[in-house]
Design an enzyme around this catalytic site. Structure first.
Site, mmCIF file in Angstrom:
data_model
loop_
_atom_site.group_PDB
_atom_site.id
_atom_site.type_symbol
_atom_site.label_atom_id
_atom_site.label_comp_id
_atom_site.label_asym_id
_atom_site.label_seq_id
_atom_site.Cartn_x
_atom_site.Cartn_y
_atom_site.Cartn_z
ATOM 1 N N ASP D 67 -0.388 -2.757 -5.534
ATOM 2 C CA ASP D 67 -1.931 -1.805 -5.175
ATOM 3 C C ASP D 67 -1.150 -0.606 -5.872
ATOM 4 O OD1 ASP D 67 -2.766 -3.614 -4.399
ATOM 5 O OD2 ASP D 67 -3.610 -2.928 -2.053
ATOM 6 N N ARG D 72 -1.957 3.769 -9.517
ATOM 7 C CA ARG D 72 -0.954 4.523 -10.495
ATOM 8 C C ARG D 72 -1.024 4.682 -12.132
ATOM 9 N NH1 ARG D 72 3.898 3.259 -13.135
ATOM 10 N NH2 ARG D 72 3.721 1.615 -12.433
ATOM 11 N N ASN D 137 -8.869 4.915 -4.689
ATOM 12 C CA ASN D 137 -8.990 4.150 -3.259
ATOM 13 C C ASN D 137 -9.634 5.408 -2.766
ATOM 14 O OD1 ASN D 137 -8.321 1.651 -3.338
ATOM 15 N ND2 ASN D 137 -5.813 1.676 -2.308
ATOM 16 N N GLU D 138 -8.478 6.792 -2.809
ATOM 17 C CA GLU D 138 -9.544 7.521 -1.648
ATOM 18 C C GLU D 138 -8.671 9.016 -2.119
ATOM 19 O OE1 GLU D 138 -7.011 5.899 0.269
ATOM 20 O OE2 GLU D 138 -5.487 6.491 -1.058
ATOM 21 N N THR D 178 -10.378 -0.314 2.886
ATOM 22 C CA THR D 178 -9.376 -0.504 3.854
ATOM 23 C C THR D 178 -7.695 -0.572 3.207
ATOM 24 O OG1 THR D 178 -7.905 -1.974 1.250
ATOM 25 C CG2 THR D 178 -10.374 -2.893 2.364
ATOM 26 N N TYR D 180 -5.829 3.476 3.593
ATOM 27 C CA TYR D 180 -5.140 4.485 4.569
ATOM 28 C C TYR D 180 -6.314 5.046 5.431
ATOM 29 C CZ TYR D 180 -3.357 9.548 5.162
ATOM 30 O OH TYR D 180 -2.691 10.607 5.996
#
Lengths: 281, 281, 281, 281
Positions: D67, D72, D137-138, D178, D180
């Protein structure tokens, strides 16, 4: 018998400095020797009282402030620590008991010997062989970089407890179990249980808080990265090194002592918002 | 010295009954007196061995099954309990240690005295003045109706800890801290900490798990409704009554003892899925 | 235009009945047709107004009570539901907005058309093919026995989401996300997100709350035991059967509508103790 | 139709570089133009292929890694992003689908058009008016100092949601739910729910995760201290300033696209240890 009294106070609030002045007056009226941390002494225009907290040998210390003031004071006081009379003038006062308006009365009661002593165990911690200052609340380990997980192995003596990947971890005393550890999902530990709690912060893998006996020796071994920061009671910081990446924790031979008049652990807990108090039927 | 051995086994799995037969044979070969719970005795075609668990006085008990079998056995054994040699033939075997293929070897080692004894404290509970069977894992309180919250007051001796509104609550021993209490958000308690943990189930108001000293007396007082069900180790149930709605918990004078060969608390914990063991880098 | 108004009120508090009487008077003064649930009608000595909630066709319903009163009313009202003007006279009033002292003013404003309508989606649920009443807050599944875990498979349409072992589970709407689901560890769902949340109660295995689209079809299939109890909004219960052990959940074609004047979801949330509001600096 | 393909790979594992070499060979055999990130190009001894990820315009990108590699890459790719074929050669591969041994087969299938496209929404974030790179993701905010809490106000548009004191906070997409955010106690968000989740890290005051609509505008306003660090997908960092202490988050106009063959969100979730998969009966 109290012969000398140290005073530590926040100085960013006028009422705190003013209360400190009244306490100095009351103590000197009783012919007690008074010591004040230098910054406060300056605010009080009493440079003659100035003694740094780290050298403040006294029969009692009066703190004026919240938990931050108390933690900062206990970190620095010479050991063994004199007992603390804690006047609550902070927003977060779990450790502090006496309200400002009762300060002079409480002082009088104390000098007359009408109080109970609450002793709290402290966490001794070592970075390699170097001893760090004792923690009243908690020793935490965090990544130096906000984007990196810490991988660590937890040992109880020679026994491997488990491996943990998380933002960091907290080892808290009973007093500290109501602070940062609680925020991270740890339990409250009754002051009569001689124990510490290990609580991971946002663990990636499943890792529950663990309650260890206070007289065991817990090792937190950083495996990757080996550089992290150890924070004690939110005020003292030390960095780990690749060759010095094992933090050892156990019960200190020293305690902090608090002069108390009423109330107790759960009463303070309820009064301080850590448990909600809604009237919900 | 072991002269008599009791056997308790699940009978819904052929391998369990077969292993029980081999163990009986090995014990009788050694001239030891064997007692079997009646249902197993029937499966073994050995009605002569039948003794109910509640009357099974023996120098050791062999259990074949998972944690359920062990909990059920400890609930019923006459006190003080004989030590348990636990063969793991269940899906959930945190308490059981010996794998079936090692059962006969472990039996031999035990009879030769090569083992360690692990003692676990138990929770004594009282409904009003009536003593309920001791819990090895936990005493839980739940609403009798699935749609109703329980309101309760928690006391440590005469000291009010707090009020809680929730689906129910669990008071768990160290062993039990890895079971139902953990599912509800409680911490793991190291077996060397003499403590119980109070963990609410789905609390409406904020109420954190609390770790109490094992020798304190905890009262759970149901305030509304006063009717609820007390469950001990998942197997024994008792209903509270409006006039009998106070559950008192403390450390029992009895313990459960386990015959152990290797491994330890954390090793068993890791092996049993309570902590995830992913290789995540 | 409002021509007929239904009134539902708790009758165990004098102030509630008295307020209901004032509202009846105000409505009749305006020549509106008034319907009252039979029990309240009796308390009001107005048997002529009695209409069961299940037959209460009206242009608006006034509720006097807390969330319990509102949930119970919405469960029974004929569909589609008339909008609700909710007077808060309960301890827990997340759904209720108007304080009792503002009730008559709010009624007047409503009749004059000065209000906003807040629509809330509802959860339709099916036990096998039998449709159960729509839930405004949540549909929960619990074990029939307090000592037994429920094992279940969760499906999103034909896709297996996962298997869960727990005391039970909740499927909550956005409104319900602030209730039982929150107590069990679920998130708050903003009312603008068309979603439900599945939250397990005290799961034995790791199983996180999952947010599903409201227009998906979620199946909760009980695998062992197959007997459990389904509870809707805390007031309606249905038992599953071994041959009828699949609960299907999706968005209802009906909504509940609330007459609102000010404030909003987060304002109500803050006012209702679900988030703590301590002044902590 | 694919005419040009970019390759991004971890280079710290021999097998990864070797697989990259085979993929280059297969692509060139098909007369496709190949671009490689410079470091990989060096390892492949193919400096002619070197193109930085930030300039890698291509019809498809092949990633070899976990991931981290994917996150990145997506951070840097020119927008709109080409679809990704993700070969899993990392320890944590929730986003990656294809196992290394299936890589060449998957590549062939893709070039033949036999695949499904999975689109994932991204979080656009702004520091003041400056746009930061989109997060797959976040977006997280953390204290710059490990000993200091962050105090923040959360806004949904002009509506105050609440105030939060914590170590930090995460705003995660469905994919990121799913990661952090889950570690910090947030829910899983089904990919069909157009939503973000706000999850505080170790909050001091009670503050639950909140699920917001993806098309709303969320502001995280730092009140004290105003200096903090914003981290995107664990790889990009930006510091806030006292005069620039408001982070704004909304749905990006861009997406990330993944080439998929089988499986789905929940299948990947189960396969990746985020849910435990113990056989517990």
């Amino acid at each position: 018998m109290f012969r000398s009294v140290g005073i530590v106070s926040r100085t960013d609030r006028k009422e705190a400095v003013q209360l400190a002045a009244e306490i100095v007056k009351a103590l000197e009226h009783r012919k007690l020797e008074v010591k004040s941390e230098p910054k406060l002494a300056k605010y009080l225009s009493r440079p003659d009282l100035a003694v740094p907290v780290g050298k403040m040998k006294a029969d009692m210390i009066v703190t004026i402030g919240g938990d931050g003031t108390i933690l900062r004071t206990c970190l620095r006081l010479p050991k063994p620590e004199p007992p603390l009379l804690t006047i609550n003038m902070g927003a977060r006062g779990f450790l502090a008991e006496v309200e400002p308006e009762d300060a002079l009365k409480a002082l009088k009661q104390t000098l007359n010997g009408n109080y109970k002593m609450e002793r709290m165990i402290k966490v001794a911690s070592f970075l390699g062989k170097k001893r760090l200052p004792d923690a009243l609340n908690e020793v935490s380990v965090s990544s130096l970089s906000p984007a990196k997980l810490l991988r660590m192995r937890i040992w109880k003596g020679a026994e491997l407890v488990g491996e943990c990947q998380s933002d960091g971890a907290v080892v808290a005393s009973q007093a500290g179990s109501t602070g940062y550890s609680l925020s991270a999902g740890g339990p409250v530990i009754d002051p009569d249980v001689q124990a510490f709690v290990f609580t991971p912060i946002a663990p990636l893998t499943v890792f529950h808080p663990i309650v260890f006996p206070a007289d065991s020796t817990i090792h937190v071994e950083l495996t990757r990265p080996r550089k992290a920061v150890v924070v004690i009671d939110g005020h003292y910081q030390a960095e780990t090194l690749p060759e010095l990446s094992r933090i050892t924790l156990t019960k200190s031979e020293y305690e902090s002592s608090f002069i108390r008049f009423k109330g107790n652990f759960y009463h303070r807990l309820k009064g301080r918002l850590l448990f909600s108090q809604g009237r919900i039927s």
